[in-house]
Design an enzyme around this catalytic site. Structure first.
Site, PDB file in Angstrom:
ATOM      1  CG  ASN A  14      94.143  54.536  13.752  1.00  0.00           C
ATOM      2  OD1 ASN A  14      94.698  55.146  14.673  1.00  0.00           O
ATOM      3  ND2 ASN A  14      93.310  53.527  13.948  1.00  0.00           N
ATOM      4  NE  ARG A  98      90.914  55.543  16.952  1.00  0.00           N
ATOM      5  CZ  ARG A  98      91.636  54.816  17.797  1.00  0.00           C
ATOM      6  NH1 ARG A  98      92.831  54.395  17.446  1.00  0.00           N
ATOM      7  NH2 ARG A  98      91.156  54.504  18.968  1.00  0.00           N
ATOM      8  CG  HIS A 187      86.948  51.503  21.745  1.00  0.00           C
ATOM      9  ND1 HIS A 187      86.839  50.468  22.645  1.00  0.00           N
ATOM     10  CD2 HIS A 187      88.187  51.447  21.244  1.00  0.00           C
ATOM     11  CE1 HIS A 187      87.983  49.819  22.708  1.00  0.00           C
ATOM     12  NE2 HIS A 187      88.825  50.407  21.851  1.00  0.00           N
ATOM     13  CG  LEU A 214      83.459  42.535  23.130  1.00  0.00           C
ATOM     14  CD1 LEU A 214      82.758  41.194  23.336  1.00  0.00           C
ATOM     15  CD2 LEU A 214      83.618  43.271  24.466  1.00  0.00           C
ATOM     16  N   GLY A 217      91.608  46.368  22.877  1.00  0.00           N
ATOM     17  CA  GLY A 217      90.918  47.262  23.815  1.00  0.00           C
ATOM     18  C   GLY A 217      89.449  46.877  23.761  1.00  0.00           C
ATOM     19  NE  ARG A 246      94.198  49.509  27.038  1.00  0.00           N
ATOM     20  CZ  ARG A 246      93.523  50.058  26.045  1.00  0.00           C
ATOM     21  NH1 ARG A 246      92.526  50.879  26.285  1.00  0.00           N
ATOM     22  NH2 ARG A 246      93.806  49.774  24.799  1.00  0.00           N
ATOM     23  N   GLY A 335      87.650  42.437  17.187  1.00  0.00           N
ATOM     24  CA  GLY A 335      88.257  41.139  16.835  1.00  0.00           C
ATOM     25  C   GLY A 335      87.641  39.966  17.587  1.00  0.00           C
ATOM     26  CD  GLU A 387      87.733  51.781  15.166  1.00  0.00           C
ATOM     27  OE1 GLU A 387      88.331  50.719  14.911  1.00  0.00           O
ATOM     28  OE2 GLU A 387      87.946  52.448  16.185  1.00  0.00           O
TER      29      GLU A 387
HETATM   30  P1  ADP Z   1      92.578  46.098  17.921  1.00  0.00           P
HETATM   31  O1  ADP Z   1      91.941  46.735  19.119  1.00  0.00           O
HETATM   32  O2  ADP Z   1      94.077  46.024  17.987  1.00  0.00           O
HETATM   33  O3  ADP Z   1      92.036  46.604  16.607  1.00  0.00           O
HETATM   34  P2  ADP Z   1      91.157  43.710  17.229  1.00  0.00           P
HETATM   35  O4  ADP Z   1      89.797  44.317  17.160  1.00  0.00           O
HETATM   36  O5  ADP Z   1      91.803  43.286  15.969  1.00  0.00           O
HETATM   37  O6  ADP Z   1      92.149  44.597  18.076  1.00  0.00           O
HETATM   38  O7  ADP Z   1      91.039  42.428  18.206  1.00  0.00           O
HETATM   39  C1  ADP Z   1      92.153  41.688  18.564  1.00  0.00           C
HETATM   40  C2  ADP Z   1      91.676  40.537  19.449  1.00  0.00           C
HETATM   41  O8  ADP Z   1      90.754  39.719  18.712  1.00  0.00           O
HETATM   42  C3  ADP Z   1      92.816  39.628  19.888  1.00  0.00           C
HETATM   43  O9  ADP Z   1      92.691  39.342  21.267  1.00  0.00           O
HETATM   44  C4  ADP Z   1      92.582  38.376  19.047  1.00  0.00           C
HETATM   45  O10 ADP Z   1      93.043  37.210  19.687  1.00  0.00           O
HETATM   46  C5  ADP Z   1      91.082  38.367  18.947  1.00  0.00           C
HETATM   47  N1  ADP Z   1      90.621  37.518  17.846  1.00  0.00           N
HETATM   48  C6  ADP Z   1      90.850  37.675  16.522  1.00  0.00           C
HETATM   49  N2  ADP Z   1      90.302  36.645  15.825  1.00  0.00           N
HETATM   50  C7  ADP Z   1      89.717  35.815  16.737  1.00  0.00           C
HETATM   51  C8  ADP Z   1      89.003  34.579  16.670  1.00  0.00           C
HETATM   52  N3  ADP Z   1      88.762  33.988  15.500  1.00  0.00           N
HETATM   53  N4  ADP Z   1      88.567  34.038  17.826  1.00  0.00           N
HETATM   54  C9  ADP Z   1      88.797  34.632  19.006  1.00  0.00           C
HETATM   55  N5  ADP Z   1      89.464  35.793  19.142  1.00  0.00           N
HETATM   56  C10 ADP Z   1      89.921  36.385  18.023  1.00  0.00           C
END
Ligand code: ADP
Length: 401
Positions: A14, A98, A187, A214, A217, A246, A335, A387
């Site tokens: 990716n 990807r 996504h 969520l 992105g 964004r 995340g 993914e």
């Molecule tokens: P990406 O799109 O880069 O793959 P991710 O799906 O890893 O992103 O999500 C990243 C987001 O998830 C960040 O804003 C991070 O702060 C949030 N995040 C990760 N762990 C937690 C948590 N335990 N509580 C709240 N937010 C979290």
């Protein structure tokens, strides 16, 4: 599946705008052998983190491009670990990539050949940040692993089932005919994984769902009979929910107002794509965890950022519950969606009359689980998205055909 002579491995790559994430799968796609990320492509320092079995390695080197990145990851796969995940790069039977934008051309995953590369190239204007990086990864893999088949898995493909009334904008038809102005959605690999996984978990082959991815992105998707019927992202990944940097939805007239007020177009773009979202509102960070910590500590800008983030999700949830009615399940992933019980609680607060009833203690748990009570007429699930696994499975399926 192994072919008897050499064990068959599938590598998933990716390539992002400055990073390469990868995963090596064995046995078709059912076993993870190694995972890693190379960050800082095109910058001054390249950081490579790699994990295989119980061995973790982190290295740093100066400058590097995608070719060097892919060459490093192949080296890591053959050298790091005891034993290393592979002994010879020839064991990699296929590489799944990807690819962010498949435009109107690709409605499903496809084996890569010269014509496919040209088609992805021709879509660069629609995804100027992403498709060139994806192509660089494809070219590097073809050069360094000439014996491996390449497969492209598109982030837009899941949305090829959107009806015209969901993907067309109400703008002059010429914009669509001549410039390809329409909603494509992004996504899609994650939303498709969530829809397929939910179908298994709900024991319903073609469920109606609202899936919420969520992360840094963020996007929402309405699924009816197992197929995407609407999404919050648009012609680009800028539309829809509030994201890390964004803005998501905005009145397009804001752009003219700012232009007429003397702001250069480049600054407006920067504000919407890189300095908006949680970062713009909080004035501090695009990282949700940090923003919510600041909000808890009493920072009013951070609180506003969290409230706006949640408000926008609720707007789409309401709209998509209508499109997916009768909705079998709402799914949280990414995340934030996976890890923040606070966000899930806020998004679902007061929706009992819509049939969404959260179980407080399940909501605070971990991993894949239903978090709704027995009273909830619509299920609520947390499903960690995967993914890479979906890419590996599509790749395995295509090369076995
Ligand atoms: P990406 O799109 O880069 O793959 P991710 O799906 O890893 O992103 O999500 C990243 C987001 O998830 C960040 O804003 C991070 O702060 C949030 N995040 C990760 N762990 C937690 C948590 N335990 N509580 C709240 N937010 C979290």
């Amino acid at each position: 599946m192994d072919n008897g002579r050499v064990p068959m491995r599938i590598l998933v790559i990716n390539c992002g705008s400055s990073s390469i994430k990868y995963k090596l799968f064995g046995r078709g796609a059912e076993e993870t052998l190694a995972v890693g990320v190379i960050e800082g492509i095109g910058g001054k320092r390249l950081t490579h983190r790699h994990r295989a079995a119980d061995r973790r390695v982190t290295t740093e080197t100066e400058v590097g491009d995608y070719d060097q990145g892919v060459s490093r990851l192949v080296e890591a796969l053959t050298e790091w670990g005891s034993p290393p995940p592979i002994t010879d790069p020839a064991e990699i039977a296929a590489v799944g990539h990807r690819v962010v934008h498949g435009g109107d051309r690709f409605s499903e995953s496809t084996v890569i050949d010269r014509a496919v590369i040209e088609a992805i190239e021709s879509l660069e204007t629609l995804a100027p940040l992403h498709n060139p990086a994806n192509l660089a990864g494809i070219r590097a893999a073809r050069e360094l692993l000439p014996g491996a088949a390449g497969v492209a898995v598109f982030d837009t493909a899941f949305f090829s089932t959107l009806p015209p009334h969901a993907y067309r904008y109400a703008v002059p038809a010429r914009w669509w005919e001549e410039f390809g102005v329409r909603r494509y959605g992004f996504h899609g690999i994650s939303h498709r994984y969530l829809a397929e996984r939910a179908a298994l978990l709900l024991d319903k082959p073609r469920p109606n769902l609202v899936t919420l991815h969520l992360g840094a992105g963020a996007s929402a998707c309405a699924v009816r009979d197992g197929q995407a019927v609407d999404t919050s992202m648009g012609m680009t990944p800028l539309e829809g929910l509030v994201m890390g940097t964004r803005s998501g939805d905005i009145d397009p007239a804001v752009v003219f107002h700012l232009l007429e007020s003397g702001l250069p177009a480049s600054e407006i773009r920067q504000g919407l794509e890189r300095k908006g979202g949680l970062l713009g509102l909080s004035g501090d960070s695009p990282d949700f965890r940090r923003v919510s910590e600041c909000a808890r500590a009493g920072d009013p800008s951070a609180s506003l950022a969290v409230e706006t983030f949640v408000h926008r999700i609720r707007r789409y949830l309401g709209a998509f519950l209508v499109q997916a009615a009768p909705c079998d399940a709402v799914v949280f992933a990414g995340g934030i969606g996976e890890n923040s019980h606070e966000v899930r609680q806020l998004v679902l607060a007061g929706l009992e009359s819509l049939g969404l009833v959260v179980d407080g203690s399940r909501n605070r748990g971990n991993g894949e689980r239903r978090i709704s009570t027995g009273r909830s007429t619509t299920d609520i699930w947390v499903i960690p998205t995967d993914e890479e696994l979906l890419i590996a499975r599509d790749t395995a399926d295509l090369i076995h055909q």
